[in-house]
Design an enzyme around this catalytic site. Structure first.
Site, PDB file in Angstrom:
ATOM      1  N   THR A 174      -1.049  -2.798   5.460  1.00  0.00           N
ATOM      2  CA  THR A 174      -1.359  -1.629   6.281  1.00  0.00           C
ATOM      3  C   THR A 174      -2.294  -0.717   5.502  1.00  0.00           C
ATOM      4  O   THR A 174      -1.930  -0.239   4.428  1.00  0.00           O
ATOM      5  CB  THR A 174      -0.057  -0.888   6.637  1.00  0.00           C
ATOM      6  OG1 THR A 174       0.782  -1.808   7.338  1.00  0.00           O
ATOM      7  CG2 THR A 174      -0.324   0.330   7.502  1.00  0.00           C
TER       8      THR A 174
ATOM      9  N   ARG B  12      14.032   1.847  -0.133  1.00  0.00           N
ATOM     10  CA  ARG B  12      12.847   2.696  -0.281  1.00  0.00           C
ATOM     11  C   ARG B  12      12.913   3.838   0.740  1.00  0.00           C
ATOM     12  O   ARG B  12      13.132   3.595   1.923  1.00  0.00           O
ATOM     13  CB  ARG B  12      11.570   1.873  -0.051  1.00  0.00           C
ATOM     14  CG  ARG B  12      11.241   0.978  -1.230  1.00  0.00           C
ATOM     15  CD  ARG B  12      10.035   0.135  -0.957  1.00  0.00           C
ATOM     16  NE  ARG B  12      10.285  -0.817   0.119  1.00  0.00           N
ATOM     17  CZ  ARG B  12       9.335  -1.567   0.686  1.00  0.00           C
ATOM     18  NH1 ARG B  12       8.086  -1.462   0.302  1.00  0.00           N
ATOM     19  NH2 ARG B  12       9.646  -2.418   1.646  1.00  0.00           N
TER      20      ARG B  12
ATOM     21  N   THR C   3       0.868  -1.182   0.000  1.00  0.00           N
ATOM     22  CA  THR C   3       0.000   0.000   0.000  1.00  0.00           C
ATOM     23  C   THR C   3       0.905   1.232   0.000  1.00  0.00           C
ATOM     24  O   THR C   3       1.011   1.928   0.997  1.00  0.00           O
ATOM     25  CB  THR C   3      -0.930   0.024   1.241  1.00  0.00           C
ATOM     26  OG1 THR C   3      -0.121  -0.142   2.430  1.00  0.00           O
ATOM     27  CG2 THR C   3      -1.961  -1.065   1.204  1.00  0.00           C
TER      28      THR C   3
ATOM     29  N   ALA D 298      19.210   8.682  18.056  1.00  0.00           N
ATOM     30  CA  ALA D 298      19.189   9.880  17.208  1.00  0.00           C
ATOM     31  C   ALA D 298      20.075   9.643  15.998  1.00  0.00           C
ATOM     32  O   ALA D 298      20.998   8.840  16.036  1.00  0.00           O
ATOM     33  CB  ALA D 298      19.694  11.072  18.012  1.00  0.00           C
ATOM     34  N   GLY D 299      19.782  10.332  14.926  1.00  0.00           N
ATOM     35  CA  GLY D 299      20.599  10.170  13.721  1.00  0.00           C
ATOM     36  C   GLY D 299      19.936  10.817  12.533  1.00  0.00           C
ATOM     37  O   GLY D 299      19.272  11.849  12.674  1.00  0.00           O
TER      38      GLY D 299
ATOM     39  N   PHE E 116      14.377   2.495  20.052  1.00  0.00           N
ATOM     40  CA  PHE E 116      13.865   3.536  19.151  1.00  0.00           C
ATOM     41  C   PHE E 116      14.144   4.947  19.658  1.00  0.00           C
ATOM     42  O   PHE E 116      13.418   5.885  19.371  1.00  0.00           O
ATOM     43  CB  PHE E 116      12.384   3.324  18.828  1.00  0.00           C
ATOM     44  CG  PHE E 116      12.231   2.424  17.631  1.00  0.00           C
ATOM     45  CD1 PHE E 116      12.593   1.096  17.716  1.00  0.00           C
ATOM     46  CD2 PHE E 116      11.807   2.914  16.410  1.00  0.00           C
ATOM     47  CE1 PHE E 116      12.528   0.255  16.603  1.00  0.00           C
ATOM     48  CE2 PHE E 116      11.733   2.089  15.292  1.00  0.00           C
ATOM     49  CZ  PHE E 116      12.097   0.751  15.397  1.00  0.00           C
TER      50      PHE E 116
ATOM     51  N   ASN F 297       3.040   2.198  14.251  1.00  0.00           N
ATOM     52  CA  ASN F 297       4.092   2.817  13.438  1.00  0.00           C
ATOM     53  C   ASN F 297       4.203   4.316  13.705  1.00  0.00           C
ATOM     54  O   ASN F 297       5.302   4.870  13.729  1.00  0.00           O
ATOM     55  CB  ASN F 297       3.851   2.550  11.949  1.00  0.00           C
ATOM     56  CG  ASN F 297       4.400   1.190  11.532  1.00  0.00           C
ATOM     57  OD1 ASN F 297       4.913   0.436  12.372  1.00  0.00           O
ATOM     58  ND2 ASN F 297       4.289   0.857  10.258  1.00  0.00           N
TER      59      ASN F 297
ATOM     60  N   CYS G  31       7.795   1.648   5.215  1.00  0.00           N
ATOM     61  CA  CYS G  31       6.640   1.624   6.125  1.00  0.00           C
ATOM     62  C   CYS G  31       6.443   2.938   6.886  1.00  0.00           C
ATOM     63  O   CYS G  31       5.474   3.649   6.647  1.00  0.00           O
ATOM     64  CB  CYS G  31       6.786   0.477   7.108  1.00  0.00           C
ATOM     65  SG  CYS G  31       6.959  -1.100   6.269  1.00  0.00           S
TER      66      CYS G  31
ATOM     67  N   LYS H 251      -2.360  -0.980  13.932  1.00  0.00           N
ATOM     68  CA  LYS H 251      -1.156  -1.013  13.118  1.00  0.00           C
ATOM     69  C   LYS H 251      -0.619   0.386  12.829  1.00  0.00           C
ATOM     70  O   LYS H 251       0.554   0.690  13.048  1.00  0.00           O
ATOM     71  CB  LYS H 251      -1.438  -1.752  11.800  1.00  0.00           C
ATOM     72  CG  LYS H 251      -0.354  -1.661  10.777  1.00  0.00           C
ATOM     73  CD  LYS H 251       0.952  -2.236  11.308  1.00  0.00           C
ATOM     74  CE  LYS H 251       2.127  -1.806  10.483  1.00  0.00           C
ATOM     75  NZ  LYS H 251       2.624  -2.831   9.624  1.00  0.00           N
TER      76      LYS H 251
HETATM   77  C1  UGA Z   1       8.587  -0.902  10.835  1.00  0.00           C
HETATM   78  C2  UGA Z   1       8.079  -1.278  12.234  1.00  0.00           C
HETATM   79  O1  UGA Z   1       9.161  -1.264  13.159  1.00  0.00           O
HETATM   80  C3  UGA Z   1       7.435  -2.665  12.222  1.00  0.00           C
HETATM   81  O2  UGA Z   1       6.916  -2.974  13.505  1.00  0.00           O
HETATM   82  C4  UGA Z   1       6.317  -2.655  11.188  1.00  0.00           C
HETATM   83  O3  UGA Z   1       5.682  -3.912  11.103  1.00  0.00           O
HETATM   84  C5  UGA Z   1       6.898  -2.312   9.834  1.00  0.00           C
HETATM   85  O4  UGA Z   1       7.513  -1.016   9.901  1.00  0.00           O
HETATM   86  C6  UGA Z   1       5.782  -2.299   8.826  1.00  0.00           C
HETATM   87  O5  UGA Z   1       4.905  -1.449   8.913  1.00  0.00           O
HETATM   88  O6  UGA Z   1       5.724  -3.209   8.003  1.00  0.00           O
HETATM   89  P1  UGA Z   1      10.797  -1.503   9.429  1.00  0.00           P
HETATM   90  O7  UGA Z   1      10.271  -0.622   8.349  1.00  0.00           O
HETATM   91  O8  UGA Z   1      11.361  -2.827   9.074  1.00  0.00           O
HETATM   92  O9  UGA Z   1       9.628  -1.813  10.505  1.00  0.00           O
HETATM   93  O10 UGA Z   1      11.935  -0.670  10.137  1.00  0.00           O
HETATM   94  P2  UGA Z   1      12.266  -0.178  11.621  1.00  0.00           P
HETATM   95  O11 UGA Z   1      13.135  -1.153  12.289  1.00  0.00           O
HETATM   96  O12 UGA Z   1      11.054   0.263  12.311  1.00  0.00           O
HETATM   97  O13 UGA Z   1      13.148   1.100  11.273  1.00  0.00           O
HETATM   98  C7  UGA Z   1      12.567   2.210  10.577  1.00  0.00           C
HETATM   99  C8  UGA Z   1      13.545   3.334  10.413  1.00  0.00           C
HETATM  100  O14 UGA Z   1      13.756   3.987  11.651  1.00  0.00           O
HETATM  101  C9  UGA Z   1      14.925   2.932   9.899  1.00  0.00           C
HETATM  102  O15 UGA Z   1      15.312   3.847   8.887  1.00  0.00           O
HETATM  103  C10 UGA Z   1      15.806   3.053  11.119  1.00  0.00           C
HETATM  104  O16 UGA Z   1      17.127   3.355  10.806  1.00  0.00           O
HETATM  105  C11 UGA Z   1      15.140   4.206  11.854  1.00  0.00           C
HETATM  106  N1  UGA Z   1      15.405   4.233  13.311  1.00  0.00           N
HETATM  107  C12 UGA Z   1      15.015   3.197  14.105  1.00  0.00           C
HETATM  108  C13 UGA Z   1      16.039   5.321  13.868  1.00  0.00           C
HETATM  109  O17 UGA Z   1      16.416   6.289  13.159  1.00  0.00           O
HETATM  110  N2  UGA Z   1      16.277   5.346  15.223  1.00  0.00           N
HETATM  111  C14 UGA Z   1      15.891   4.327  16.034  1.00  0.00           C
HETATM  112  O18 UGA Z   1      16.114   4.412  17.253  1.00  0.00           O
HETATM  113  C15 UGA Z   1      15.251   3.230  15.459  1.00  0.00           C
END
Ligand code: UGA
Length: 442
Positions: free
Chosen positions: A124, A339, A88, A261-262, A258, A217, A269, A213
C-alpha cells in the site's frame, strides 16, 4: 502453464501471496532479508498466525513449487514476474508512509534484470509512488525494456488471507498509460484461475490503482468511526447502537458489515493507511478534502480513552490498586497481530494509571509481551480473571464470546464486565449477577 515468480517480502502479505501463487501452480521464490524468518518458512512454519495458511505453505513446499532465498541475484535469474510485498509502515513521528523498503526492492532488483520482466507492486503506497518507481526501475535496468512496473494492490484481511488471495472480490491492475507494456497479459496469466471464476478484473492507470487501495481502507475506517460516533450519541440518549446497526444495515446501500461499535480499529493497515492518506493529500494541496479522515482518526483514538474512563468508573473512581483482567490483545480475533492494537493500548493506559493488569489472548501473547513487557500475562482466562475487580473483553475471540458468566463469576473479586466489542449478551451476564457495560448500549 505456471510462471516463474519472485515475491519480495515474506510478512503477512508476502508469505501469503507467495504460498497462494504456488497454490495456483506457479513456481515461486520468496525473497526476504531476514534469514531466520526464511528458515522458518522453508521448514513450513509461519512466523505469524493465519488460519489455513500453514497447510498451503507446506503443501507447496513439498510439491517443490515454493522456495525461499535472501538472494536478489537468484530471484532475478529465476523469475520474470516480480511482486513487491514489503511493508510501508508509518514514519516515526510523522503521518506519512515510510517507503524505504519498497524503494530498496526496486533499487536492488532492477539493475539485476537480464530479460523483459514485470514488477507488480502490491504494497500500500501513496499515490504517485508507482509512477516514480516505474521511471526509476527503467533507469536502473540494463535495458529500458527489461523493467516494466505495474501496481496490483492487495485487499486481503488478516484471518482470511488465503481466501482473500485466492478468491478476492476484485483484482485491480494499474498500468503505465503512457507506455505500451506486457503487464496486463502477464497478470491475466498469473491470475488465470481467478479470472475463470469471473472475479472482476479492473485495469486502470497507476494513480487510480494506488488510490483504490487507500480509498477502500479509508472508507472502512470511516464506517467504523461513523458507528462509533453514533455510539457516543446512543450513550447520551440511552439508545442501543447494536440494534441500530442491525436496523440501518438492512438497507443494502448501507450494509451491516463494519458497523460494529467498540474500541475502534487498529492493526498494521487501517490506522497507518488513513494517516498516510492525510499526509499525501496535504502534499498534493488537497488537505481540506481530508479533514474528514482526521476526524475518523480522532473518533477512533477517543474510543480508547473512553474505555479507560469506563474501567476507572467500574473500579469505583480510581484505578490505583485495582485488579483489571484484559481478555484480548490482538487487534482483532483470529490474528496474533498486536500492531496498533487498541486492546493492548488500553491495557497499557490502565496499568499506567495504577491498576494491576492481567492480559490473556489465545494467540497474541508472545507478540504482546514483546511490545508491552511490563504488563502481566496470564496463561488462561480464569488465571487472568482471578481476583479481578473489572474484567474487560477487548478482542472478540470466540473463546471469550462463549464464556460462561456463572463460571467466570466464581474467580473474580467483583463481577463487573466491560464489553469493549459489544460481543456478549448483556442479559445473560446480568442474570448471572454481573454489572455489564457495553459501548453505546444501555
Ligand atoms: C484491512 C482491510 O479490511 C483489508 O481489506 C485490507 O487489505 C487490509 O486492511 C490491508 O490494508 O492490508 P485488516 O487490517 O486485516 O484488513 O483488518 P480488518 O478486518 O479490516 O479490521 C481492522 C480493525 O477494525 C480491527 O481492529 C477490527 O477490530 C476493527 N473493526 C472492524 C471494528 O472495530 N468494527 C468493525 O465493524 C469492523
Amino acid at each position: 502453464m505456471g510462471r516463474q515468480i519472485a515475491v519480495f517480502g515474506t510478512g503477512y502479505l508476502g508469505a501469503t501471496h507467495a504460498a497462494c501463487m504456488a497454490e495456483l501452480g506457479h513456481d515461486v521464490l520468496g525473497v526476504d532479508v531476514d534469514e531466520a524468518k526464511l528458515a522458518k518458512l522453508a521448514a513450513g512454519e509461519l512466523p505469524f498466525f493465519e488460519p489455513g495458511l500453514p497447510e498451503v505453505l507446506q503443501r507447496n513446499i513439498e510439491a517443490g513449487r515454493l522456495r525461499f532465498t535472501t538472494s536478489y541475484q537468484e530471484a532475478a535469474d529465476f523469475a520474470d514476474v516480480h511482486f513487491i510485498a514489503v511493508g510501508t509502515p508509518q514514519k516515526h513521528g510523522e503521518l506519512a508512509a515510510d517507503l524505504r523498503y519498497v524503494d530498496a526492492v526496486v533499487e536492488s532488483l532492477a539493475p539485476l534484470l537480464r530479460r523483459p520482466s514485470v514488477i507488480f507492486g502490491k504494497s500500500t503506497v501513496p499515490a504517485g509512488t508507482a509512477a516514480r518507481l516505474s521511471t526509476r526501475a527503467r533507469e536502473l535496468a540494463p535495458d529500458d525494456a527489461f523493467a516494466e512496473l505495474a501496481w496490483n494492490p492487495e485487499f486481503l484481511r488478516e484471518g482470511y488471507a488465503v481466501k482473500d488471495t485466492l478468491h478476492p472480490d476484485r483484482i485491480v491492475l494499474g498500468v503505465d498509460s503512457t507506455r505500451k507494456g506486457n503487464a496486463e497479459v502477464v497478470a491475466r496469466e498469473v491470475y488465470a484461475a481467478l479470472l475463470e471464476e469471473e472475479i472482476p478484473f479492473l485495469v486502470t492507470d497507476l494513480p487510480t490503482a494506488e488510490l483504490v487501495k487507500t480509498s477502500a481502507n479509508a472508507f472502512l475506517a470511516t464506517k467504523i468511526s461513523f458507528i462509533n460516533a453514533i455510539a457516543e450519541i446512543c450513550e447520551a440518549t440511552g439508545a442501543d447502537v447494536s440494534v441500530l446497526a442491525d436496523a440501518i444495515g438492512h438497507d443494502a446501500r448501507i450494509g451491516r458489515r463494519f458497523l460494529n461499535a467498540g474500541i475502534g480499529f487498529g492493526g498494521g493497515c487501517l490506522p497507518k493507511d488513513i494517516r498516510a492518506f492525510i499526509a499525501r493529500a496535504g502534499e498534493l494541496g488537497a488537505s481540506q478534502a481530508f479533514s474528514l479522515l482526521r476526524e475518523v482518526d480522532s473518533i477512533n483514538m477517543r474510543r480508547r480513552n473512553k474505555m479507560v474512563e469506563l474501567a476507572r468508573e467500574a473500579a469505583g473512581g480510581s484505578l490505583v490498586g485495582a485488579r483489571v483482567a484484559v481478555l484480548g490483545a490482538a487487534f482483532k480475533p483470529d490474528s496474533d497481530d498486536v500492531r496498533d492494537s487498541p486492546a493492548l493500548n488500553i491495557a497499557g493506559q490502565i496499568q499506567l494509571q495504577g491498576a494491576a493488569v492481567s492480559v490473556y489472548d489465545p494467540e497474541a501473547m508472545e507478540n504482546a509481551r514483546q511490545l508491552f513487557p511490563t504488563l502481566e500475562y496470564a496463561s488462561d482466562v480464569p488465571t487472568a480473571c482471578a481476583g479481578a475487580d473489572v474484567v474487560m473483553i477487548l478482542t472478540e475471540w470466540k473463546q471469550f464470546t462463549g464464556l460462561d458468566p456463572i463460571e467466570l463469576a466464581k474467580c473474580v473479586r467483583q463481577p463487573t464486565i466491560i464489553d469493549g466489542r459489544n460481543c456478549l449478551m448483556p442479559k445473560a451476564w446480568r442474570n448471572a449477577g454481573w454489572t455489564y457495560r457495553g459501548i453505546g448500549r444501555p
